[in-house]
Design a protein around this motif. Structure first.
Motif, PDB file in Angstrom:
ATOM      1  N   THR A   1       0.674  -1.163  -0.266  1.00  0.00           N
ATOM      2  CA  THR A   1      -0.006   0.013  -0.133  1.00  0.00           C
ATOM      3  C   THR A   1       0.627   1.467  -0.422  1.00  0.00           C
ATOM      4  O   THR A   1       0.383   2.292  -0.563  1.00  0.00           O
ATOM      5  N   ASN A   2       1.802   1.237   0.766  1.00  0.00           N
ATOM      6  CA  ASN A   2       2.703   2.118   0.949  1.00  0.00           C
ATOM      7  C   ASN A   2       3.446   2.907  -0.546  1.00  0.00           C
ATOM      8  O   ASN A   2       3.548   4.175  -1.194  1.00  0.00           O
ATOM      9  N   VAL A   3       4.254   1.663  -1.019  1.00  0.00           N
ATOM     10  CA  VAL A   3       4.623   1.468  -2.508  1.00  0.00           C
ATOM     11  C   VAL A   3       3.004   2.826  -3.531  1.00  0.00           C
ATOM     12  O   VAL A   3       3.706   3.334  -4.399  1.00  0.00           O
ATOM     13  N   ASP A   4       2.257   1.932  -3.140  1.00  0.00           N
ATOM     14  CA  ASP A   4       1.018   2.098  -4.382  1.00  0.00           C
ATOM     15  C   ASP A   4       0.620   3.548  -3.597  1.00  0.00           C
ATOM     16  O   ASP A   4       0.448   4.349  -5.000  1.00  0.00           O
ATOM     17  N   LEU A   5       0.708   4.069  -3.237  1.00  0.00           N
ATOM     18  CA  LEU A   5       0.649   5.608  -2.670  1.00  0.00           C
ATOM     19  C   LEU A   5       1.947   6.125  -3.086  1.00  0.00           C
ATOM     20  O   LEU A   5       1.460   7.379  -2.387  1.00  0.00           O
ATOM     21  N   GLY A   6       2.787   6.145  -3.291  1.00  0.00           N
ATOM     22  CA  GLY A   6       3.879   7.155  -3.492  1.00  0.00           C
ATOM     23  C   GLY A   6       4.927   6.838  -2.460  1.00  0.00           C
ATOM     24  O   GLY A   6       5.467   8.117  -2.478  1.00  0.00           O
ATOM     25  N   ARG A   7       5.027   6.197  -1.362  1.00  0.00           N
ATOM     26  CA  ARG A   7       5.835   6.113   0.172  1.00  0.00           C
ATOM     27  C   ARG A   7       6.540   5.149   0.025  1.00  0.00           C
ATOM     28  O   ARG A   7       6.458   4.731   0.911  1.00  0.00           O
ATOM     29  N   PRO A   8       7.654   4.915  -0.438  1.00  0.00           N
ATOM     30  CA  PRO A   8       8.103   4.313  -1.127  1.00  0.00           C
ATOM     31  C   PRO A   8       9.572   4.288   0.253  1.00  0.00           C
ATOM     32  O   PRO A   8       9.647   3.278   0.645  1.00  0.00           O
ATOM     33  N   ARG A   9      10.005   4.867   0.495  1.00  0.00           N
ATOM     34  CA  ARG A   9      10.263   5.342   2.037  1.00  0.00           C
ATOM     35  C   ARG A   9       9.623   4.583   3.687  1.00  0.00           C
ATOM     36  O   ARG A   9      10.666   4.234   4.069  1.00  0.00           O
TER      37      ARG A   9
END
Length: 123
Positions: free
Chosen positions: A24-32
């Protein structure tokens, strides 16, 4: 003993929640934020079936690409292939990560060449 539970065919528990949080974090553009969830991805995924482990490594590769860590992305993509090669070969995100990595590398990379042969995607 795993704390994961199978409830009517749906796996629930801390490891499964972890994989969904990372994705979900990756999909939301929050890779860190995705990558901050664990320092040891292998340990976090221990005991899970390959069909859950491989996509998690692919998502970690996506996060690594998003922060510009090509080597880390390739390492995670390679882990997905090591765990579940048939799954990684057909997974759309795995194929996309491979395409991006191969387009970013201007020189020959032995690991990318190996994955190219396994995946059937030209390098």
């Amino acid at each position: 003993m795993s704390r994961e539970l199978d409830v009517h065919g749906l796996t629930v528990g801390p490891q499964n929640v972890f994989t969904h949080r990372l994705a979900t974090n990756v999909d939301l553009g929050r890779p860190r934020e995705a990558l901050a969830l664990t320092d040891d991805l292998a340990a976090a995924l221990e005991g899970m079936p390959p069909t859950r482990v491989a996509p998690t490594y692919i998502n970690a590769a996506r996060a690594r690409l998003d922060i510009g860590d090509r080597d880390g992305a390739l390492e995670n993509l390679s882990m997905a292939w090591a765990v579940a090669p048939q799954f990684a070969r057909i997974h759309p995100m795995g194929r996309e990560v491979f395409r991006v990595l191969s387009s970013l590398h201007r020189r020959s990379n032995p690991e990318l060449l190996r994955l190219s042969k396994l995946s059937g995607i030209s390098f």
